[in-house]
Write a protein that holds these residues in place. Structure first.
Motif, short mmCIF file in Angstrom:
data_model
loop_
_atom_site.label_atom_id
_atom_site.label_comp_id
_atom_site.label_asym_id
_atom_site.label_seq_id
_atom_site.Cartn_x
_atom_site.Cartn_y
_atom_site.Cartn_z
N ALA A 288 -73.18 98.85 -40.08
CA ALA A 288 -74.31 97.95 -40.33
C ALA A 288 -73.90 96.82 -41.27
N GLU A 289 -73.10 97.14 -42.30
CA GLU A 289 -72.64 96.10 -43.22
C GLU A 289 -71.75 95.10 -42.49
N ARG A 290 -70.87 95.60 -41.63
CA ARG A 290 -69.99 94.72 -40.85
C ARG A 290 -70.83 93.82 -39.95
N ASN A 291 -71.81 94.42 -39.26
CA ASN A 291 -72.71 93.63 -38.41
C ASN A 291 -73.48 92.60 -39.24
N LEU A 292 -73.92 93.00 -40.43
CA LEU A 292 -74.63 92.08 -41.31
C LEU A 292 -73.74 90.91 -41.70
N ARG A 293 -72.49 91.21 -42.07
CA ARG A 293 -71.56 90.12 -42.42
C ARG A 293 -71.34 89.19 -41.23
N GLU A 294 -71.13 89.79 -40.04
CA GLU A 294 -70.91 88.96 -38.85
C GLU A 294 -72.15 88.12 -38.55
N THR A 295 -73.33 88.75 -38.64
CA THR A 295 -74.57 88.04 -38.37
C THR A 295 -74.80 86.95 -39.42
N THR A 296 -74.50 87.26 -40.68
CA THR A 296 -74.64 86.27 -41.74
C THR A 296 -73.71 85.09 -41.49
N GLU A 297 -72.48 85.39 -41.07
CA GLU A 297 -71.52 84.31 -40.77
C GLU A 297 -72.01 83.48 -39.59
N LYS A 298 -72.51 84.15 -38.55
CA LYS A 298 -73.04 83.41 -37.40
C LYS A 298 -74.24 82.56 -37.81
N LEU A 299 -75.09 83.13 -38.66
CA LEU A 299 -76.26 82.39 -39.13
C LEU A 299 -75.81 81.17 -39.94
N ARG A 300 -74.82 81.33 -40.77
CA ARG A 300 -74.30 80.21 -41.55
C ARG A 300 -73.75 79.13 -40.62
N GLN A 301 -73.00 79.56 -39.58
CA GLN A 301 -72.48 78.62 -38.60
C GLN A 301 -73.62 77.91 -37.88
N MET A 302 -74.65 78.68 -37.52
CA MET A 302 -75.80 78.09 -36.82
C MET A 302 -76.52 77.10 -37.74
N ASP A 303 -76.63 77.43 -39.04
CA ASP A 303 -77.25 76.50 -39.99
C ASP A 303 -76.45 75.21 -40.06
N ILE A 304 -75.12 75.34 -40.10
CA ILE A 304 -74.27 74.15 -40.15
C ILE A 304 -74.47 73.31 -38.89
N LYS A 305 -74.48 73.98 -37.71
CA LYS A 305 -74.69 73.26 -36.45
C LYS A 305 -76.07 72.62 -36.43
N ALA A 306 -77.07 73.37 -36.92
CA ALA A 306 -78.43 72.83 -36.92
C ALA A 306 -78.50 71.59 -37.80
N GLU A 307 -77.86 71.65 -38.98
CA GLU A 307 -77.84 70.46 -39.85
C GLU A 307 -77.14 69.29 -39.16
N HIS A 308 -76.02 69.62 -38.49
CA HIS A 308 -75.29 68.57 -37.76
C HIS A 308 -76.19 67.94 -36.69
N PHE A 309 -76.88 68.80 -35.91
CA PHE A 309 -77.74 68.29 -34.85
C PHE A 309 -78.95 67.56 -35.42
N GLU A 310 -79.46 68.02 -36.56
CA GLU A 310 -80.58 67.31 -37.18
C GLU A 310 -80.14 65.91 -37.61
N ARG A 311 -78.94 65.81 -38.19
CA ARG A 311 -78.42 64.47 -38.55
C ARG A 311 -78.25 63.62 -37.30
N LYS A 312 -77.72 64.27 -36.25
CA LYS A 312 -77.52 63.55 -34.99
C LYS A 312 -78.87 63.08 -34.44
N VAL A 313 -79.88 63.96 -34.47
CA VAL A 313 -81.21 63.61 -33.98
C VAL A 313 -81.77 62.46 -34.82
N GLN A 314 -81.61 62.56 -36.16
CA GLN A 314 -82.09 61.49 -37.04
C GLN A 314 -81.40 60.17 -36.71
N GLN A 315 -80.10 60.26 -36.47
CA GLN A 315 -79.35 59.04 -36.13
C GLN A 315 -79.85 58.48 -34.80
N LEU A 316 -80.04 59.37 -33.81
CA LEU A 316 -80.50 58.91 -32.50
C LEU A 316 -81.92 58.34 -32.59
N GLU A 317 -82.77 58.95 -33.42
CA GLU A 317 -84.11 58.41 -33.59
C GLU A 317 -84.05 57.03 -34.23
#
Length: 161
Positions: free
Chosen positions: A98-127
């Motif tokens: 469970a701890e390993r899964n939590l670390r992996e999920t946390t890492e994926k979530l962090r990556q998703m947050d980074i991508k989301a921020e990137h896409f939000e900046r991209k969306v803001q730029q496109l807007e």
């Protein structure tokens, strides 16, 4: 009279012998009585010792029964303990997983947050780009309409001529 004296002497000797035997017998009776008293004391002492030994035996048997019961309980506790140890091991393994899964999920979530921020900046730029293009389109539309009016007026004036 001699016979009488002899008889008397013989009776005296017999009395003395009887007294000696009686004295010896009394001494022997006293010795046997003392010996019997001593044996009675010894018997009483041995009975007391026997009673104490029987009490000790009962206590020992009770302790043996308790020890056997404790041994059975100990074996039961040991079996339960082993079962609980296995359960703890399984739970620890599940916790590690469970701890390993939590670390992996946390890492994926962090990556998703980074991508989301990137896409939000991209969306803001496109807007922003869209807003800029919309203003340009409005400006061009306004210019077009102005030029079209001018063209229409020019064509009308040419037709009138």
């Amino acid at each position: 009279m001699d016979k009488f004296k002899e008889k008397l002497a013989s009776l005296r000797e017999e009395v003395i012998a009887a007294e000696t035997r009686a004295s010896t017998a009394e001494t022997e009776v006293k010795r046997l009585h003392d010996e019997q008293t001593q044996k009675d004391h010894e018997i009483t002492s041995l009975k007391n010792k026997l009673s104490l030994v029987e009490n000790d035996l009962e206590k020992a048997e009770t302790r043996i029964a308790e020890a056997k019961l404790n041994l059975d309980e100990g074996e039961t506790s040991k079996t339960v303990g082993e079962g609980l140890a296995r359960k703890v091991s399984l739970l620890e393994a599940e916790l590690d997983s469970a701890e390993r899964n939590l670390r992996e999920t946390t890492e994926k979530l962090r990556q998703m947050d980074i991508k989301a921020e990137h896409f939000e900046r991209k969306v803001q730029q496109l807007e922003n780009d869209r807003d800029t293009y919309e203003r340009k389109v409005e400006d061009l539309t306004t210019k077009y309409n102005g030029i079209k009016l001018e063209l229409d007026e020019t064509l009308k004036s040419l037709e009138d001529l």
